[in-house]
Motif scaffolding. Structure first.
Motif, PDB file in Angstrom:
ATOM      1  N   PHE A  51     -28.968  17.046  11.103  1.00 35.54           N
ATOM      2  CA  PHE A  51     -27.751  16.535  10.477  1.00 35.54           C
ATOM      3  C   PHE A  51     -26.897  15.880  11.554  1.00 35.54           C
ATOM      4  CE2 PHE A  51     -29.204  20.377   8.341  1.00 35.54           C
ATOM      5  CZ  PHE A  51     -29.480  19.876   7.070  1.00 35.54           C
ATOM      6  N   ALA A  52     -26.710  14.611  11.405  1.00 33.01           N
ATOM      7  CA  ALA A  52     -26.048  13.815  12.436  1.00 33.01           C
ATOM      8  C   ALA A  52     -24.722  14.404  12.899  1.00 33.01           C
ATOM      9  CB  ALA A  52     -25.838  12.402  11.933  1.00 33.01           C
ATOM     10  N   GLY A  53     -24.023  15.107  12.030  1.00 33.56           N
ATOM     11  CA  GLY A  53     -22.729  15.652  12.402  1.00 33.56           C
ATOM     12  C   GLY A  53     -22.197  16.516  11.294  1.00 33.56           C
ATOM     13  N   ARG A  54     -20.987  16.945  11.463  1.00 36.99           N
ATOM     14  CA  ARG A  54     -20.416  17.828  10.468  1.00 36.99           C
ATOM     15  C   ARG A  54     -20.332  17.136   9.106  1.00 36.99           C
ATOM     16  NH1 ARG A  54     -17.628  22.181  11.379  1.00 36.99           N
ATOM     17  NH2 ARG A  54     -16.545  23.211   9.694  1.00 36.99           N
ATOM     18  N   ASP A  55     -19.895  15.908   9.114  1.00 36.24           N
ATOM     19  CA  ASP A  55     -19.783  15.165   7.864  1.00 36.24           C
ATOM     20  C   ASP A  55     -21.120  15.088   7.160  1.00 36.24           C
ATOM     21  OD1 ASP A  55     -17.168  14.833   8.423  1.00 36.24           O
ATOM     22  OD2 ASP A  55     -17.316  12.738   9.013  1.00 36.24           O
ATOM     23  N   ALA A  56     -22.147  14.765   7.937  1.00 40.40           N
ATOM     24  CA  ALA A  56     -23.482  14.657   7.356  1.00 40.40           C
ATOM     25  C   ALA A  56     -23.921  15.999   6.780  1.00 40.40           C
ATOM     26  CB  ALA A  56     -24.471  14.194   8.413  1.00 40.40           C
ATOM     27  N   LEU A  57     -23.575  17.061   7.481  1.00 37.86           N
ATOM     28  CA  LEU A  57     -23.931  18.394   7.002  1.00 37.86           C
ATOM     29  C   LEU A  57     -23.264  18.682   5.655  1.00 37.86           C
ATOM     30  CD1 LEU A  57     -25.258  21.176   7.544  1.00 37.86           C
ATOM     31  CD2 LEU A  57     -23.127  21.846   8.653  1.00 37.86           C
ATOM     32  N   VAL A  58     -21.985  18.403   5.611  1.00 36.39           N
ATOM     33  CA  VAL A  58     -21.253  18.646   4.363  1.00 36.39           C
ATOM     34  C   VAL A  58     -21.824  17.783   3.240  1.00 36.39           C
ATOM     35  CG1 VAL A  58     -19.030  18.401   3.219  1.00 36.39           C
ATOM     36  CG2 VAL A  58     -19.140  19.353   5.512  1.00 36.39           C
ATOM     37  N   ARG A  59     -22.132  16.555   3.576  1.00 35.83           N
ATOM     38  CA  ARG A  59     -22.696  15.654   2.575  1.00 35.83           C
ATOM     39  C   ARG A  59     -24.029  16.191   2.061  1.00 35.83           C
ATOM     40  NH1 ARG A  59     -20.849  10.528   1.499  1.00 35.83           N
ATOM     41  NH2 ARG A  59     -19.086  11.373   2.658  1.00 35.83           N
ATOM     42  N   ALA A  60     -24.842  16.672   2.982  1.00 36.01           N
ATOM     43  CA  ALA A  60     -26.131  17.243   2.589  1.00 36.01           C
ATOM     44  C   ALA A  60     -25.932  18.473   1.721  1.00 36.01           C
ATOM     45  CB  ALA A  60     -26.937  17.603   3.834  1.00 36.01           C
ATOM     46  N   LEU A  61     -24.917  19.240   2.072  1.00 36.63           N
ATOM     47  CA  LEU A  61     -24.574  20.423   1.287  1.00 36.63           C
ATOM     48  C   LEU A  61     -24.206  20.003  -0.129  1.00 36.63           C
ATOM     49  CD1 LEU A  61     -24.971  22.936   2.762  1.00 36.63           C
ATOM     50  CD2 LEU A  61     -22.665  22.758   3.674  1.00 36.63           C
ATOM     51  N   GLU A  62     -23.444  18.951  -0.188  1.00 35.31           N
ATOM     52  CA  GLU A  62     -23.036  18.396  -1.483  1.00 35.31           C
ATOM     53  C   GLU A  62     -24.264  18.005  -2.298  1.00 35.31           C
ATOM     54  OE1 GLU A  62     -19.278  15.816  -0.653  1.00 35.31           O
ATOM     55  OE2 GLU A  62     -20.391  14.901  -2.280  1.00 35.31           O
ATOM     56  N   ASP A  63     -25.122  17.233  -1.676  1.00 33.86           N
ATOM     57  CA  ASP A  63     -26.307  16.731  -2.372  1.00 33.86           C
ATOM     58  C   ASP A  63     -27.169  17.875  -2.878  1.00 33.86           C
ATOM     59  OD1 ASP A  63     -25.456  14.208  -1.904  1.00 33.86           O
ATOM     60  OD2 ASP A  63     -26.768  13.837  -0.196  1.00 33.86           O
TER      61      ASP A  63
END
Lengths: 192, 192
Positions: A51-63
């Motif tokens: 996960f490129a970063g925190r934002d990406a992590l949260v986005r992945a969590l969302e998805d």
DNA sequence: ACCGAATGAGACATCAATGTCTCATTCGTA
DNA sequence: TACGAATGAGACATTGATGTCTCATTCGGT
């Protein structure tokens, strides 16, 4: 290169990492990437590779959360049979997604000012439709709006997930407690 | 020096700042001190003068929340009259503290590894006692544990607070929706 | 009108988290 | 066994939040 679709996904299970992240972040939203990594049992570098970063992590969590909730709704068969039984099935199917849902409900709100996620709207619509159907068929009371029942369901699932994590409620009672409270309330029913 | 007890508390209302902070942080726990300040309508420097840092702010949030919840419990008179009516009063009294409670419930958990706050334990005890009383007097069903009913109450109050903030539920219905769902559930009751 | 306290805005220094890198090690596979 | 991919640990620069400061302004009380 035995199995490479177009990415690489061996050894570290994305889904499992995301579950661990959700479990942690739902109770400590300010957790560090390092803390998330340790909670998932992997190194910080590895977490960063996925996960490129925190934002990406949260986005992945969302998805993942949306995807799994959609799947749960599908499996529950909301349009089949009595509405109250459909709710029971829904709660049961929701159990595995509970920490994820809990995280999304508490954090996804007011997310960077962007309008409420379109995936969420679809989810809400399906759940609300179930409650509306129940009302139209005389199974549910009509003085509680479908929107509120939907929110209440999310809230109870989150509360249930925490209660189980903290050991205040036995894991095996998760589904029963939520469904019973949501459907029948706390008051002792005369019938039964 | 007209009114100075031993500190200074004019112009900026600590409580009001804390309420604004709770409203924001309950939905975006990663919010910056600057964001909190703006949400409260004050400058970052002023926020800093009142709360030494983020930790101090959270601690103050904790104190205020516990204090106001205690007061709400007192006003609700949990030991008086039928348990279901006491729950109704409790929910009504809780309305003003809802965002604060919501924040504490979601964030206070797993707080720096230190054992569950003693003030929280006392709160839980009082609320649980109410539900237990209801069960013993035959008003509440006995298959849902007091601990779970307590958690569920918190969850529903939080869900209600969000729903109201997002405009999905009218503010005037807050108390009714929560109390009715908690007590009577979603299923249409035969009696009534 | 005067005076003092509190505030808001901004300029910093500091620090923690982040993101990127390297390198040794492990693990799966051929 | 040998090879390659993935991981874990750590070093490092960078970024952003934090905490502290000053100063002009506003506001309340006298």
């Amino acid at each position: 290169m035995s199995h490479s679709v177009y990415g690489c996904l061996m050894s570290v299970d994305r889904t499992q990492v995301l579950r661990a992240a959700a479990a942690l972040l739902s109770r400590k939203a300010t957790a560090t990437m390092d803390e998330v990594a340790r909670a998932a049992g992997i190194g910080r570098a590895t977490l960063h590779r996925h996960f490129a970063g925190r934002d990406a992590l949260v986005r992945a969590l969302e998805d993942l959360g949306l995807q799994e909730m959609q799947a749960a709704l599908d499996r529950a068969g909301l349009d089949t049979g009595p509405a109250d039984e459909a709710v029971r099935r829904l709660v049961a199917e929701t159990e595995a997604v509970a920490p994820l849902l809990s995280f999304l409900v508490t954090e996804n709100q007011l997310f960077e000012g962007e309008e409420r996620n379109e995936g969420w709207a679809r989810l809400d619509a399906r759940v609300s439709a179930l409650f509306r159907r129940g009302q139209e068929q005389g199974v549910f009371r009509i003085d509680l709006t479908p929107a509120w029942l939907c929110e209440a369901l999310y809230g109870l699932v989150g509360a249930g997930a925490w209660a189980v994590q903290d050991g205040r409620v036995a894991a095996k009672d998760f589904s029963y407690m939520i469904a019973e409270l949501l459907l029948g309330g706390a008051r002792r029913s005369v019938e039964k």
